[in-house]
Structure formats: structure tokens, C-alpha cells
Design a protein around this motif. Sequence first.
Motif, PDB file in Angstrom:
ATOM      1  N   GLN A 133       0.780  -1.374  -0.067  1.00 53.72           N
ATOM      2  CA  GLN A 133       0.006  -0.032   0.249  1.00 53.72           C
ATOM      3  C   GLN A 133       0.851   1.322   0.095  1.00 53.72           C
ATOM      4  OE1 GLN A 133      -3.443  -0.046  -0.177  1.00 53.72           O
ATOM      5  NE2 GLN A 133      -3.298  -2.130  -0.185  1.00 53.72           N
ATOM      6  N   TYR A 134       1.999   1.240   0.638  1.00 53.40           N
ATOM      7  CA  TYR A 134       2.656   2.466   1.040  1.00 53.40           C
ATOM      8  C   TYR A 134       4.266   2.330   0.840  1.00 53.40           C
ATOM      9  CZ  TYR A 134      -1.726   4.061   3.200  1.00 53.40           C
ATOM     10  OH  TYR A 134      -3.113   4.542   3.293  1.00 53.40           O
ATOM     11  N   MET A 135       4.785   3.681   0.596  1.00 53.64           N
ATOM     12  CA  MET A 135       6.342   3.472   0.692  1.00 53.64           C
ATOM     13  C   MET A 135       6.357   4.402   2.118  1.00 53.64           C
ATOM     14  SD  MET A 135       9.313   5.523  -1.453  1.00 53.64           S
ATOM     15  CE  MET A 135       8.946   7.147  -0.841  1.00 53.64           C
ATOM     16  N   TYR A 136       7.417   3.738   3.003  1.00 55.37           N
ATOM     17  CA  TYR A 136       7.585   4.587   4.219  1.00 55.37           C
ATOM     18  C   TYR A 136       8.969   4.837   4.424  1.00 55.37           C
ATOM     19  CZ  TYR A 136       3.063   2.472   6.000  1.00 55.37           C
ATOM     20  OH  TYR A 136       1.785   2.036   6.170  1.00 55.37           O
ATOM     21  N   VAL A 137       9.397   5.816   5.110  1.00 54.60           N
ATOM     22  CA  VAL A 137      10.720   6.515   5.322  1.00 54.60           C
ATOM     23  C   VAL A 137      10.737   6.437   6.881  1.00 54.60           C
ATOM     24  CG1 VAL A 137      12.638   8.003   5.337  1.00 54.60           C
ATOM     25  CG2 VAL A 137      11.331   7.582   3.276  1.00 54.60           C
ATOM     26  N   LEU A 138      11.549   5.760   7.535  1.00 55.98           N
ATOM     27  CA  LEU A 138      11.433   5.638   8.949  1.00 55.98           C
ATOM     28  C   LEU A 138      12.625   6.020   9.631  1.00 55.98           C
ATOM     29  CD1 LEU A 138       9.643   2.011   9.255  1.00 55.98           C
ATOM     30  CD2 LEU A 138       8.449   4.250   9.167  1.00 55.98           C
ATOM     31  N   ASP A 139      12.612   6.629  11.121  1.00 57.85           N
ATOM     32  CA  ASP A 139      13.808   6.900  11.713  1.00 57.85           C
ATOM     33  C   ASP A 139      14.593   5.368  11.963  1.00 57.85           C
ATOM     34  OD1 ASP A 139      15.240   9.082  13.610  1.00 57.85           O
ATOM     35  OD2 ASP A 139      15.235   7.141  14.476  1.00 57.85           O
ATOM     36  N   HIS A 140      15.748   5.398  11.793  1.00 53.69           N
ATOM     37  CA  HIS A 140      16.530   4.322  11.786  1.00 53.69           C
ATOM     38  C   HIS A 140      16.926   3.769  13.270  1.00 53.69           C
ATOM     39  CE1 HIS A 140      20.017   6.910  12.681  1.00 53.69           C
ATOM     40  NE2 HIS A 140      20.966   5.988  12.869  1.00 53.69           N
ATOM     41  N   VAL A 141      16.636   4.636  14.428  1.00 55.19           N
ATOM     42  CA  VAL A 141      16.785   4.299  15.455  1.00 55.19           C
ATOM     43  C   VAL A 141      15.790   3.950  16.310  1.00 55.19           C
ATOM     44  CG1 VAL A 141      17.576   5.328  17.744  1.00 55.19           C
ATOM     45  CG2 VAL A 141      18.354   5.868  15.908  1.00 55.19           C
ATOM     46  N   ASN A 142      14.497   4.633  16.142  1.00 56.61           N
ATOM     47  CA  ASN A 142      13.311   4.472  16.894  1.00 56.61           C
ATOM     48  C   ASN A 142      12.110   3.886  15.831  1.00 56.61           C
ATOM     49  OD1 ASN A 142      12.264   6.754  15.798  1.00 56.61           O
ATOM     50  ND2 ASN A 142      12.426   7.647  17.737  1.00 56.61           N
ATOM     51  N   TYR A 143      12.390   3.739  14.779  1.00 60.31           N
ATOM     52  CA  TYR A 143      11.592   3.305  13.611  1.00 60.31           C
ATOM     53  C   TYR A 143      10.102   4.322  13.617  1.00 60.31           C
ATOM     54  CZ  TYR A 143      14.075  -1.065  12.662  1.00 60.31           C
ATOM     55  OH  TYR A 143      15.161  -1.904  12.290  1.00 60.31           O
ATOM     56  N   SER A 144      10.177   5.449  14.181  1.00 56.01           N
ATOM     57  CA  SER A 144       9.196   6.299  13.837  1.00 56.01           C
ATOM     58  C   SER A 144       8.908   6.780  12.626  1.00 56.01           C
ATOM     59  CB  SER A 144       9.331   7.493  14.778  1.00 56.01           C
ATOM     60  OG  SER A 144      10.487   8.162  14.374  1.00 56.01           O
ATOM     61  N   GLN A 145       7.798   6.980  12.269  1.00 57.99           N
ATOM     62  CA  GLN A 145       7.249   7.514  10.763  1.00 57.99           C
ATOM     63  C   GLN A 145       7.797   8.878  10.225  1.00 57.99           C
ATOM     64  OE1 GLN A 145       3.346   6.365   8.859  1.00 57.99           O
ATOM     65  NE2 GLN A 145       3.378   8.528   8.347  1.00 57.99           N
ATOM     66  N   ARG A 146       8.716   8.949   9.142  1.00 55.74           N
ATOM     67  CA  ARG A 146       9.055  10.267   8.830  1.00 55.74           C
ATOM     68  C   ARG A 146       8.215  10.570   7.655  1.00 55.74           C
ATOM     69  NH1 ARG A 146      10.159  10.788  13.125  1.00 55.74           N
ATOM     70  NH2 ARG A 146      12.226  11.455  14.037  1.00 55.74           N
ATOM     71  N   LEU A 147       7.822   9.627   6.561  1.00 53.93           N
ATOM     72  CA  LEU A 147       7.131   9.834   5.572  1.00 53.93           C
ATOM     73  C   LEU A 147       6.240   8.668   5.202  1.00 53.93           C
ATOM     74  CD1 LEU A 147       6.939  11.776   2.783  1.00 53.93           C
ATOM     75  CD2 LEU A 147       8.634  10.249   1.990  1.00 53.93           C
ATOM     76  N   ARG A 148       5.271   8.974   4.668  1.00 57.72           N
ATOM     77  CA  ARG A 148       4.375   7.940   4.155  1.00 57.72           C
ATOM     78  C   ARG A 148       3.746   8.255   2.751  1.00 57.72           C
ATOM     79  NH1 ARG A 148      -1.099   6.071   6.893  1.00 57.72           N
ATOM     80  NH2 ARG A 148      -1.353   8.224   6.224  1.00 57.72           N
ATOM     81  N   VAL A 149       3.963   7.507   1.880  1.00 51.57           N
ATOM     82  CA  VAL A 149       3.585   7.729   0.392  1.00 51.57           C
ATOM     83  C   VAL A 149       2.761   6.653  -0.251  1.00 51.57           C
ATOM     84  CG1 VAL A 149       3.981   8.526  -1.899  1.00 51.57           C
ATOM     85  CG2 VAL A 149       5.423   9.237   0.024  1.00 51.57           C
ATOM     86  N   PRO A 150       1.459   6.804  -0.645  1.00 50.77           N
ATOM     87  CA  PRO A 150       0.746   5.518  -1.160  1.00 50.77           C
ATOM     88  C   PRO A 150       1.634   5.428  -2.588  1.00 50.77           C
ATOM     89  CG  PRO A 150      -0.662   7.332  -0.515  1.00 50.77           C
ATOM     90  CD  PRO A 150       0.459   8.177  -0.525  1.00 50.77           C
ATOM     91  N   ILE A 151       1.870   4.118  -2.736  1.00 48.85           N
ATOM     92  CA  ILE A 151       2.426   3.508  -3.760  1.00 48.85           C
ATOM     93  C   ILE A 151       1.654   4.210  -5.160  1.00 48.85           C
ATOM     94  CG2 ILE A 151       3.640   1.801  -2.679  1.00 48.85           C
ATOM     95  CD1 ILE A 151       1.730  -0.239  -4.198  1.00 48.85           C
ATOM     96  N   GLN A 152       0.508   4.142  -4.918  1.00 49.71           N
ATOM     97  CA  GLN A 152      -0.119   4.547  -6.384  1.00 49.71           C
ATOM     98  C   GLN A 152       0.007   5.962  -6.669  1.00 49.71           C
ATOM     99  OE1 GLN A 152      -1.416   2.340  -8.431  1.00 49.71           O
ATOM    100  NE2 GLN A 152      -1.253   0.740  -6.943  1.00 49.71           N
TER     101      GLN A 152
END
Length: 257
Positions: A133-152
Motif C-alpha cells: 500500500q505505501y512507501m515508508y521512510v522511518l527513523d533508523h533508531v526508533n522506527y518512527s514514521q518520517r514519510l508515508r506515500v501511497p505507492i499509487q
Amino acid sequence: MAVPARRNSTGSAALPRLPVAPSMDRGWQTGSPLHTPDRLRTSLIASPGSPSASDRHPNQDGQAALSPDRPTTTGMTEILISVRNDYISASLNPSVAKLLSKNGDMAVLFADLVYKVNRKGELKSKILVLTDQYMYVLDHVNYSQRLRVPIQAIDEIKLSRFDDGFFAVYHASETKDQLLVSRRRAEFANSLIEARTDSRLKAGYSAAFVQRLDANTIREVTFYLDDEQLIHTRLVTRSTLSAVRAREFSPPKFRAP
């Protein structure tokens, strides 16, 4: 120039073959199926009224099942998701599992540690996760969401023609594009192409990118070889509100897998 995605002999989408393909990507330039699901993983998400993780054991199919000699307790509910190419076991992280459950993701198609080029031209470690559903960019330490983009909503993906790992992801849902660095960039690109339900996504190699940083600022990214055949990357930021800023650097050193 970007080339539209093509279909291979199995009907799956594949990254287009281009005249110049960096050696780091050539394993993904074949017409054979790119990958198959390597496992199904049961992700346990916090939810009331469901058996807890301690009440479960693997059944004959390798999936989680209730233990017959333990009572049912309140705590967790299970979401069965397909996992492919999760090189850092991101789907096992409780924060990531909860995020995927919340957003309705049912498959992890790619997950790895990458570098993101920030606004200052600095390389910052991030977690890149691609789902159905999505492409996520997460923080590499705590895995918190920095970006979420629908793949469509992703319009195009461009890869540098050189063995430097750079690639850019363009998407209409944001005012800025993503400039990333990964040695597995072609695998990510193919996973994205396979996940799309249409043929509008463009993919290809290029010696230059134009990246949106915001509504008024762009960054020109150019890749070239010097006289000693070393790869260089030049970043030039242009804005109608400020002066031109330029920066150059060599490819980053990738960590061992």
C-alpha cells in the motif's frame, strides 16, 4: 530519459533494460521472476479480546496457533502478512508492525537501511519500507514514521547510471521528492513496479535528476566520472528566493550486509 515499465514473460513488471546498466544492478535486468515470497510471518498487534503471544505455538504449517493447554488471554490479535526482502527484519519490530496494521498493509515487499540526502546535502541513515500500500521512510533508531506515500501516488523512479547507489522517487502527493542511496536500489524499484496495479509508473537510469525540495526550490543532481574514472555527485540547489548553492561529494561507503 525515463522509460515506461515493461512486462516480462511471466506477466510481472520488470525494470526496463537500458543501454547502460551499472554492474550493481545487472542482476535485476533479467526477464526471469525477480523474487518469490520467502516466508509468511504472523505479526502480533496489540488489541483487546484476543489471545496473547505467549498463548501461541507454531502449527504444522508453520503458522501461529493457540496452545491447547493455556487459557485465552486479552492482549494481542494476529495479522498474517507476506514478507519479502526484509533485510533488517523491520516487520518484526513492534512499532513497525503496529504501523502496518493501522494502515491496512498486508505485505512487506522490501525493507532495508538506506541513506537519505537531506536539504543540506548530508547523508542521513533511514529505514526504507515498501508494502503493498505505501512507501515508508522511518527513523533508523526508533522506527518512527518520517514519510508515508501511497505507492499509487508515485509517478517515477530514476536511478543513477553509475555504481553509486543513488536513486530518486517522485510522487505527486508531496511537494518534495526523495533522493536516496542504496546498494539494493534496483530491487526496490522492481518491487515497486510489481506492486503497482497500473502501467503509469516510469522507471529508468539517468545521469542527472531534478528534485523538488519544496514549492519554490529544486535541486539539480548530476553524476559524472573524472579523469581517474571516479564517480562524483554534484548537487546544485536553485530557488527563486535565495542564491544558488552547490555541493559535491563521492559515493558513500556501504555497510556490509
